[in-house]
Design a protein around this motif. Structure first.
Motif, short mmCIF file in Angstrom:
data_model
loop_
_atom_site.label_atom_id
_atom_site.label_comp_id
_atom_site.label_asym_id
_atom_site.label_seq_id
_atom_site.Cartn_x
_atom_site.Cartn_y
_atom_site.Cartn_z
N ARG A 130 7.02 1.32 5.16
CA ARG A 130 7.29 0.57 3.92
C ARG A 130 8.53 1.11 3.22
NH1 ARG A 130 6.57 0.92 -1.43
NH2 ARG A 130 6.07 -1.00 -2.59
N LEU A 131 8.64 2.44 3.12
CA LEU A 131 9.76 3.04 2.42
C LEU A 131 11.06 2.98 3.22
CD1 LEU A 131 7.87 6.04 0.84
CD2 LEU A 131 9.02 4.21 -0.40
N ALA A 132 10.94 2.83 4.54
CA ALA A 132 12.14 2.73 5.37
C ALA A 132 12.95 1.50 5.00
CB ALA A 132 11.76 2.70 6.85
N ARG A 133 12.26 0.41 4.65
CA ARG A 133 12.97 -0.80 4.24
C ARG A 133 13.76 -0.56 2.95
NH1 ARG A 133 7.88 -3.07 5.55
NH2 ARG A 133 7.42 -3.40 3.33
N ASP A 134 13.13 0.16 2.02
CA ASP A 134 13.83 0.48 0.78
C ASP A 134 15.01 1.41 1.05
OD1 ASP A 134 11.96 -1.00 -0.62
OD2 ASP A 134 10.68 0.73 -1.06
N ALA A 135 14.82 2.37 1.96
CA ALA A 135 15.87 3.33 2.26
C ALA A 135 17.12 2.64 2.79
CB ALA A 135 15.37 4.36 3.28
N GLU A 136 16.94 1.59 3.59
CA GLU A 136 18.08 0.86 4.11
C GLU A 136 18.90 0.24 2.99
OE1 GLU A 136 16.85 -1.98 6.98
OE2 GLU A 136 16.06 -0.50 8.39
N VAL A 184 3.79 2.16 -8.23
CA VAL A 184 2.64 2.30 -7.33
C VAL A 184 1.86 3.58 -7.64
CG1 VAL A 184 3.70 0.96 -5.48
CG2 VAL A 184 4.09 3.43 -5.57
N ALA A 185 1.89 4.02 -8.89
CA ALA A 185 1.26 5.29 -9.24
C ALA A 185 -0.23 5.31 -8.94
CB ALA A 185 1.51 5.60 -10.72
N HIS A 186 -0.93 4.20 -9.21
CA HIS A 186 -2.37 4.16 -8.99
C HIS A 186 -2.71 4.28 -7.51
CE1 HIS A 186 -2.70 1.87 -13.03
NE2 HIS A 186 -2.78 3.18 -13.22
N ILE A 187 -1.87 3.70 -6.66
CA ILE A 187 -2.09 3.82 -5.21
C ILE A 187 -1.74 5.22 -4.73
CG2 ILE A 187 -1.39 2.95 -2.95
CD1 ILE A 187 -3.13 1.04 -4.62
N ALA A 188 -0.60 5.75 -5.21
CA ALA A 188 -0.19 7.09 -4.79
C ALA A 188 -1.18 8.15 -5.24
CB ALA A 188 1.20 7.39 -5.36
N GLU A 189 -1.89 7.90 -6.34
CA GLU A 189 -2.90 8.84 -6.80
C GLU A 189 -4.02 9.01 -5.78
OE1 GLU A 189 -6.01 9.35 -10.58
OE2 GLU A 189 -4.51 7.73 -10.56
N GLN A 190 -4.37 7.90 -5.10
CA GLN A 190 -5.43 7.95 -4.10
C GLN A 190 -4.91 8.28 -2.71
OE1 GLN A 190 -8.31 4.57 -4.46
NE2 GLN A 190 -6.96 3.87 -6.11
N PHE A 191 -3.64 7.94 -2.46
CA PHE A 191 -3.06 8.13 -1.13
C PHE A 191 -1.74 8.89 -1.27
CE2 PHE A 191 -5.46 4.15 -1.18
CZ PHE A 191 -6.42 4.41 -0.21
N PRO A 192 -1.78 10.23 -1.25
CA PRO A 192 -0.56 11.05 -1.45
C PRO A 192 0.49 10.85 -0.36
CG PRO A 192 -2.42 12.40 -0.71
CD PRO A 192 -2.98 11.06 -1.03
N GLN A 193 0.12 10.16 0.72
CA GLN A 193 1.09 9.91 1.78
C GLN A 193 2.32 9.16 1.27
OE1 GLN A 193 -2.16 9.30 2.00
NE2 GLN A 193 -2.97 10.30 3.85
N PHE A 194 2.15 8.35 0.20
CA PHE A 194 3.28 7.59 -0.34
C PHE A 194 4.29 8.52 -1.02
CE2 PHE A 194 0.24 4.26 0.36
CZ PHE A 194 1.02 3.16 0.70
N CYS A 195 3.80 9.51 -1.75
CA CYS A 195 4.71 10.48 -2.38
C CYS A 195 5.41 11.32 -1.31
CB CYS A 195 3.94 11.39 -3.34
SG CYS A 195 3.36 10.57 -4.84
N GLU A 196 4.67 11.69 -0.28
CA GLU A 196 5.25 12.50 0.79
C GLU A 196 6.33 11.72 1.54
OE1 GLU A 196 1.81 13.45 3.05
OE2 GLU A 196 0.93 14.73 1.50
N ALA A 197 6.07 10.45 1.82
CA ALA A 197 7.06 9.63 2.52
C ALA A 197 8.29 9.41 1.65
CB ALA A 197 6.44 8.28 2.91
N GLU A 198 8.09 9.24 0.35
CA GLU A 198 9.22 9.05 -0.56
C GLU A 198 10.10 10.30 -0.58
OE1 GLU A 198 9.38 6.93 -4.76
OE2 GLU A 198 8.73 9.03 -4.97
#
Length: 275
Positions: A130-136, A184-198
């Motif tokens: 998901r974040l790869a698309r933003d990175a581009e 996406v703070a509420h999602i990242a709170e439950q799934f730290p993988q989003f912060c790590e990927a960012e």
């Protein structure tokens, strides 16, 4: 009902607290659908003039829009009444279940692949994709050969366009990239993988290892990432040296041609053979 009185209304899904007449106008449109100013005034016990002031403010904020009232059957004389309805932005100010839906979907994904470590790996892969698309998109606004502060400011600008309200401030030995909002703070709170990927994406874009100091998802007021100042990549240094050499050569050639031209002109003016 007196204008300005606090009212509490409940929906089938969750309680919604309405604390101003303007909120009550928007809530009434949500509950009853497209409504005229007269309808709203009657429902809420307000004057039509007061309702129209609130509607004007809601329209200016992009929360409400208007259209001609649909008339079925014979329509009488005069212009048709205008009715007011919520825009998508207006609806989003009320209770939404999108975060819970996303969390349920991600939990299902993790369990579907076996749960445990496999589930965590699947979530991490999804977050990276998901974040790869933003990175581009972000990379398009950044100069790979720029210095660290310039890169960080460019990244902050790109993040702000996506709603992260990002800024950069100088710090000892580097920069601090601050995100004052996280969609996406509420999602990242439950799934730290989003912060790590960012964090991984930031490191790739900035060309240096970065360190996450704080996150909104973990209860901090701001997401803060430390970006140490990095040396310029060797390829960029060579490229810029080559460009500077080419520019110097071109300037020398231009100066030489200009000098030769002046010499020829001076000789012709004096009647002498320049040879």
């Amino acid at each position: 009902m007196a204008e300005g009185r606090e009212a509490v209304e409940a929906t089938a899904s969750a309680p919604v607290f309405v604390t101003s007449s303007r909120d009550r106008v928007a809530r009434s449109i949500l509950d009853h659908g497209p409504s005229s100013a007269a309808d709203l005034a009657e429902r809420l016990g307000l004057t039509q003039a007061a309702v129209r002031r609130h509607l004007d403010a809601l329209t200016a904020a992009g929360l409400v829009t208007s259209r001609e009232q649909k008339v079925y059957g014979h329509r009488g004389r005069g212009r048709p009444a205008r009715v007011f309805l919520l825009t998508d932005s207006g609806r989003s100010t009320f209770y939404q279940a999108y975060d819970q839906l996303a969390a349920d979907a991600l939990s299902f994904l993790a369990e579907a692949v076996g749960g445990g470590e496999k589930g965590k790996e699947a979530l991490a892969a999804f977050a990276r994709a998901r974040l790869a698309r933003d990175a581009e998109r972000y990379a398009g606004s950044m100069d790979d050969c720029a210095d660290t502060p310039t890169k960080a400011r460019a990244l902050a600008g790109a993040l702000s366009q996506d709603g992260y309200a990002a800024t950069v401030r100088s710090a000892p030995l580097g920069e601090q990239l601050c995100q004052h909002h996280c969609p996406v703070a509420h999602i990242a709170e439950q799934f730290p993988q989003f912060c790590e990927a960012e964090t991984e994406v930031f490191s790739q874009l900035l060309g240096t290892h970065v360190q996450r100091l704080a996150t909104i998802a973990h209860g901090d007021g701001v997401c803060t990432t430390f970006v140490p100042r990095a040396s310029q990549p060797a390829g960029c240094t060579q490229e810029r040296q080559g460009a500077e050499t080419a520019e110097t050569t071109q300037l020398t050639e231009t100066t030489t041609r200009s000098t030769d031209t002046r010499t020829t002109d001076d000789a012709a003016a004096s009647g002498r053979n320049p040879a």
